[in-house]
Design an enzyme around this catalytic site. Structure first.
Site, short mmCIF file in Angstrom:
data_model
loop_
_atom_site.label_atom_id
_atom_site.label_comp_id
_atom_site.label_asym_id
_atom_site.label_seq_id
_atom_site.Cartn_x
_atom_site.Cartn_y
_atom_site.Cartn_z
N CYS A 104 -0.35 3.71 2.70
CA CYS A 104 0.67 3.64 3.95
C CYS A 104 1.82 3.80 4.00
O CYS A 104 2.23 4.25 5.49
CB CYS A 104 -0.10 1.59 3.68
N CYS A 124 0.98 -1.66 0.17
CA CYS A 124 -0.26 0.33 0.34
C CYS A 124 0.23 1.25 0.02
O CYS A 124 1.24 1.47 1.15
CB CYS A 124 -0.69 -0.19 0.84
#
Length: 108
Positions: A35, A32
């Site tokens: 993230c 991600c």
């Protein structure tokens, strides 16, 4: 690599639900991009507010049970737990100032 403690399905109860101060939980995954952008921001918050909150990370790919329990369908998902319950949430990567505003009640 983040300085936040990694929490697992097995340790979530001890590290988060029974903690004696609020815990900011970053639900994330290695793949991600947002993230990875959020991680250093949460590290800054962890360092600056270490006396007020703990910051931990839960890899949703490695810990699917806890992610499913809290209905994590979009990451990064940042939840604040207080007294064993979800007290605040923030979905998506956001600047530090925005997170500080959203979680101000726990950082005082």
């Amino acid at each position: 690599m983040s300085s936040a403690k990694a929490v697992t399905d097995a340790s979530f109860g001890t590290d988060v639900l029974t903690a004696n101060k609020p815990v900011i939980v970053d639900f994330w995954a290695e793949w991600c991009g947002p993230c990875r952008m959020l991680s250093p921001i949460l590290d800054d918050i962890a360092a600056q507010y270490s006396d007020k909150v703990d910051v931990v990370k839960v890899n949703v790919d490695e810990n699917p049970a806890i992610a499913a329990q809290y209905g994590i369908t979009s990451i990064p998902a940042v939840y604040v737990f207080q007294d064993g319950k979800v007290a605040a949430t923030s979905i998506g990567a956001k600047p530090k100032q925005v997170l500080e505003q959203e979680f101000a009640a726990f950082l005082k």
